[in-house]
Design an enzyme around this catalytic site. Structure first.
Site: not given
Length: 417
Positions: A258, A273, A345, A348, A385
């Site tokens: 990403r 991140r 977070e 998801s 994470r």
RNA sequence: GGAAGGGUGCCGGAGUGGUUAACGGAACGGUUUGCUAAACCGUGGCCGAGUUUUUCGGCCCGUGGGUUCGAAUCCCACCCCUUCCGCCA
């Protein structure tokens, strides 16, 4: 991709639902207009082609009569003109369509951004420390299990070296996820991490702002995937599945890439991140009637894993404004980070209804012989994470990490020192 | 990277310029049947129009262009598959 017929028949409904997602609804009106022109032009073009076909037939049966050939030549010219105009409208129409996200479910919580997400439940005990809890990166650097300084020199910002128990933890999480999934019929897959532009577009992952998030290699005209979902969803590209095969479940492992464009200044420290990480992902193909149930099932699997890790977490249902592009309903799992005193977070869980299936042409045959698009779902099993979360929640006063029982079993020791 | 061959419906497979994609097999539906089988009949996808449970039309032979009144068929570019050679974890 949205259903064109649904859009035509219910423009106001679509506008209403999309505005909840924060979409500029002028796009819907624009679609209606362009689509109207497109349909007119289509009818005109088909009429001409029909005449052309009749003419061609006459030529062949009448043995090449001059008059028919002359007429056919005129028709050919007109068809060429109209085809040009039609192509332009076609492109314009598709351009609008790919820039419309999926519509949220009617009962999805409404809201503008993540502040309005709805907390569904909080699970687990937040740890109580008799000392000031440290940040995961301090602890990890001290223990030599994460190195971002060298990574910055070698690869740039937002990269990290995972080392020693950092690696063992990641492998253990992957194994845990796999072992939890297999009894439920999930098929394990290690998919390609590169994907062709046209496929990427048709699963709705190159639309508008998402494109900026992707790594693209010009020389080969190919993208790096942001998730294994991106190459797993096309597994049934152009296929019609049998109803008895559904739900069809996959668990994929891949590295994810990403660009993190537009997140400057957000989580610049550490590895929460990064541009590259590994993730295990659940994917389901279901009958439309079953997708909501499957969605809850995937969520329950995620929670089962988090509970095994003894991590304090909460489940939120994302409000319409914070939902993913392809999603009709989305849940996030957020884990407690003691140093930040915040839930962050880590997972998801999304139901994309038929939005991706339509682009892929993935259908199923009902018992009465009809063909319908399947629904597709995707959910994080584990990314990297949770590792920072584990480090923070299980830290000790002297800077070691006392592992939860299940991880201790996988890794073969109960403390990282 | 080099060379050769190939890509046609669910599958096999014919088709080298003249509408309708031959033929075989599978699957599904129907008829028949005490049941099963056989036999017979039917069944592709996408899109547009409409009198919207019946109809008419367009498109679909890997993809995109081109030639032609007309292309699965001829030409160009690209993608993919197979085999061989080279390189390689």
């Amino acid at each position: 991709m949205l259903d064109v017929n649904f859009l035509r028949e219910n423009p106001d409904k679509v506008k209403e639902l999309l505005s909840r997602k924060g979409v500029d609804i002028k796009l819907v009106d624009k679609f209606t207009r362009v689509d109207g022109e497109w349909r007119q032009k289509t009818a005109a073009l088909e009429q001409l082609k029909s005449e052309q076909n009749a003419c061609t037939q006459s030529i062949s049966s009448a043995g090449g009569k001059e008059e028919f050939i002359a007429k056919a030549q005129i028709l050919k010219k007109r068809i060429l003109e109209i085809t040009e105009e039609h192509k332009l409208l076609d492109k314009k129409r598709d351009g609008i369509l790919v820039n419309l996200p999926n519509v949220p479910f009617e009962d999805a919580p409404r809201g503008k951004d993540e502040l309005e997400n709805k907390t569904v439940r909080e699970v687990g005990e937040k740890p109580v420390f008799d000392f000031e809890p440290r940040d995961y990166l301090d602890i990890a650097e001290n223990l030599g299990i994460i190195d971002v300084k060298t990574a910055a020199k070698v690869s740039g910002s937002r990269f990290g070296y995972f080392m020693k128990e950092g690696v063992l933890m990641e492998m253990a999480l992957s194994k845990m996820a796999l072992e939890a999934a297999l009894p439920h019929g999930f098929i394990p897959v290690i998919p390609p991490v590169m994907i062709r532009p046209e496929i990427y577009e048709s699963i709705g992952r190159l639309a508008s702002d998402q494109k900026e998030e992707r790594y693209y290699m010009e020389k080969d005209d190919i993208y790096l995937v942001g998730s294994s979902e991106h190459t797993l969803i096309p597994l049934h590209l152009g296929q019609t599945l049998d109803e008895s095969e559904l739900p069809k479940r996959y668990i994929g492992f891949s590295t994810c890439f990403r660009r993190e464009a537009g997140s400057y200044g957000k989580d610049t420290r550490g590895v929460l991140r990064v541009h590259q990480f590994n993730k295990v992902e659940f994917i389901s193909f279901t009958r439309p009637d079953d997708s909501e149930r499957e969605h809850r099932f995937l969520l329950s699997l995620q929670e089962e894993l988090m509970q095994k890790l003894e991590l304090p977490y909460r489940v939120v249902e994302n409000c319409t404004g914070d939902m993913g592009w392809t999603d009709a309903r989305q849940f996030d799992i957020e884990v407690w980070f003691p140093s930040q005193k915040k839930y962050r977070e880590t997972h998801s869980c999304s139901n994309t209804t038929d939005f991706q299936a339509r682009g892929m042409g993935t259908k199923y045959k009902t018992r009465d012989g009809k063909k319908e698009f399947v629904h597709t779902l995707n959910a994080t099993a584990f990314s990297q994470r949770p590792i920072p979360a584990l480090i923070e929640n299980f830290q000790t006063k002297n800077g070691t990490v006392k592992l939860p029982k299940i991880l201790a079993e996988y890794i073969g020791k109960d403390e990282i020192a």
